[in-house]
Design a protein around this motif. Structure first.
Motif, PDB file in Angstrom:
ATOM      1  N   ALA A 147       0.827  -1.204   0.000  1.00 35.46           N
ATOM      2  CA  ALA A 147       0.000   0.000   0.000  1.00 35.46           C
ATOM      3  C   ALA A 147       0.865   1.259   0.000  1.00 35.46           C
ATOM      4  CB  ALA A 147      -0.933  -0.004   1.207  1.00 35.46           C
ATOM      5  N   ALA A 148       1.979   1.225   0.700  1.00 35.55           N
ATOM      6  CA  ALA A 148       2.885   2.379   0.714  1.00 35.55           C
ATOM      7  C   ALA A 148       3.438   2.648  -0.676  1.00 35.55           C
ATOM      8  CB  ALA A 148       4.023   2.146   1.705  1.00 35.55           C
ATOM      9  N   TRP A 150       1.879   1.964  -3.492  1.00 39.57           N
ATOM     10  CA  TRP A 150       0.787   2.539  -4.279  1.00 39.57           C
ATOM     11  C   TRP A 150       0.497   3.979  -3.879  1.00 39.57           C
ATOM     12  CZ3 TRP A 150      -0.999   1.049  -8.745  1.00 39.57           C
ATOM     13  CH2 TRP A 150      -0.796  -0.276  -9.144  1.00 39.57           C
ATOM     14  N   ARG A 151       0.692   4.319  -2.618  1.00 39.42           N
ATOM     15  CA  ARG A 151       0.523   5.719  -2.219  1.00 39.42           C
ATOM     16  C   ARG A 151       1.551   6.602  -2.913  1.00 39.42           C
ATOM     17  NH1 ARG A 151      -0.452   3.429   2.871  1.00 39.42           N
ATOM     18  NH2 ARG A 151       1.661   3.915   3.610  1.00 39.42           N
ATOM     19  N   PRO A 155      -0.192   9.876  -5.555  1.00 39.60           N
ATOM     20  CA  PRO A 155      -0.128  10.834  -4.437  1.00 39.60           C
ATOM     21  C   PRO A 155      -1.442  11.545  -4.166  1.00 39.60           C
ATOM     22  CG  PRO A 155       1.077  11.640  -6.362  1.00 39.60           C
ATOM     23  CD  PRO A 155       0.761  10.211  -6.637  1.00 39.60           C
ATOM     24  N   ASP A 158      -6.442   8.629  -1.693  1.00 41.04           N
ATOM     25  CA  ASP A 158      -6.462   8.494  -0.238  1.00 41.04           C
ATOM     26  C   ASP A 158      -5.926   7.120   0.161  1.00 41.04           C
ATOM     27  OD1 ASP A 158      -8.536   6.640  -0.630  1.00 41.04           O
ATOM     28  OD2 ASP A 158     -10.094   8.123  -0.265  1.00 41.04           O
ATOM     29  N   ALA A 159      -5.767   6.929   1.450  1.00 42.29           N
ATOM     30  CA  ALA A 159      -5.174   5.689   1.956  1.00 42.29           C
ATOM     31  C   ALA A 159      -6.021   4.477   1.605  1.00 42.29           C
ATOM     32  CB  ALA A 159      -4.991   5.785   3.472  1.00 42.29           C
ATOM     33  N   ALA A 162      -5.321   3.389  -2.019  1.00 43.74           N
ATOM     34  CA  ALA A 162      -4.017   2.737  -2.115  1.00 43.74           C
ATOM     35  C   ALA A 162      -4.076   1.329  -1.545  1.00 43.74           C
ATOM     36  CB  ALA A 162      -2.962   3.565  -1.386  1.00 43.74           C
TER      37      ALA A 162
END
Length: 208
Positions: A147-148, A150-151, A155, A158-159, A162
């Motif tokens: 997930a990090a 994909w964040r 950008p 939202d979390a 991601a």
């Protein structure tokens, strides 16, 4: 001098114990590949390792203890592998994403000596609490790491979005792992890797 001399035997004993434990874990993997989980026992593992059954009992106490240790070791090896790929890729999120894909379809993660182990244990997660606890802990760390990535790629997202992309990616990988497991003669890891890349590029065209 005396203190050093006294410590050295303890260190040697630990090193010998670590080697023997590794020997048994590797033998257990081979036994599972040959016999399956149900027919793997302390006796089959000891025979595979060329050791007495008493040695296996000394280190793992029971079949359940040994198999739980094998699953823990399997997940630890996998985590070291994909986390190392992320570290080597550097900070660029696109490179990190492709590093994860490449790692998942490497022989270390999904080769013929590894995939049958994954599916043997996954088939028992619902029935063996110790297995489920191990899997959940490692899966949570994996999900957070993906997930990090994909964040970094999205950008503006939202979390939750991601996390959803991370879930889709790992579900895709799991599906191709299953196909590799059940159809090894008609599908290979390189085909799976390329298909995964193509799918992710369609989900996020900027990846192409």
């Amino acid at each position: 001098m005396t203190e050093v001399a006294e410590k050295r035997p303890r260190k040697e004993r630990k090193e010998n114990a670590d080697r023997r434990r590794r020997q048994l874990l590797d033998a257990a993997r081979r036994s599972i590949l040959k016999n399956g989980l149900a027919r793997t026992t302390l006796a089959t593992v000891a025979t595979e390792a060329g050791l007495s059954q008493g040695v296996a009992v000394f280190y793992f106490k029971s079949k359940g203890g040994l198999l739980t240790a094998v699953l823990q070791d399997l997940y630890e090896s996998y985590e070291v592998h994909w986390a190392g790929a992320l570290d080597a890729a550097g900070p660029d999120p696109k490179k990190r994403l492709w590093a994860l894909v490449d790692a998942d379809f490497s022989v270390e993660a999904s080769g013929p000596d590894v995939l049958p182990l994954w599916f043997a244990f996954w088939g028992e997660l619902r029935f063996t609490e110790d297995y489920a606890v191990i899997a959940e802990a490692f899966d949570d760390r994996r999900s957070d790491a993906v997930a990090a990535v994909w964040r970094g790629l999205m950008p503006e997202a939202d979390a939750l979005e991601a996390a959803q992309m991370a879930e889709w990616m790992d579900t895709l990988t799991d599906g191709y792992w299953l196909r590799l497991h059940v159809s090894p003669d008609t599908f290979d890891r390189e085909a799976a890797r390329l298909a995964t890349r193509q799918c992710l590029e369609r989900l996020l065209p900027d990846l192409a």
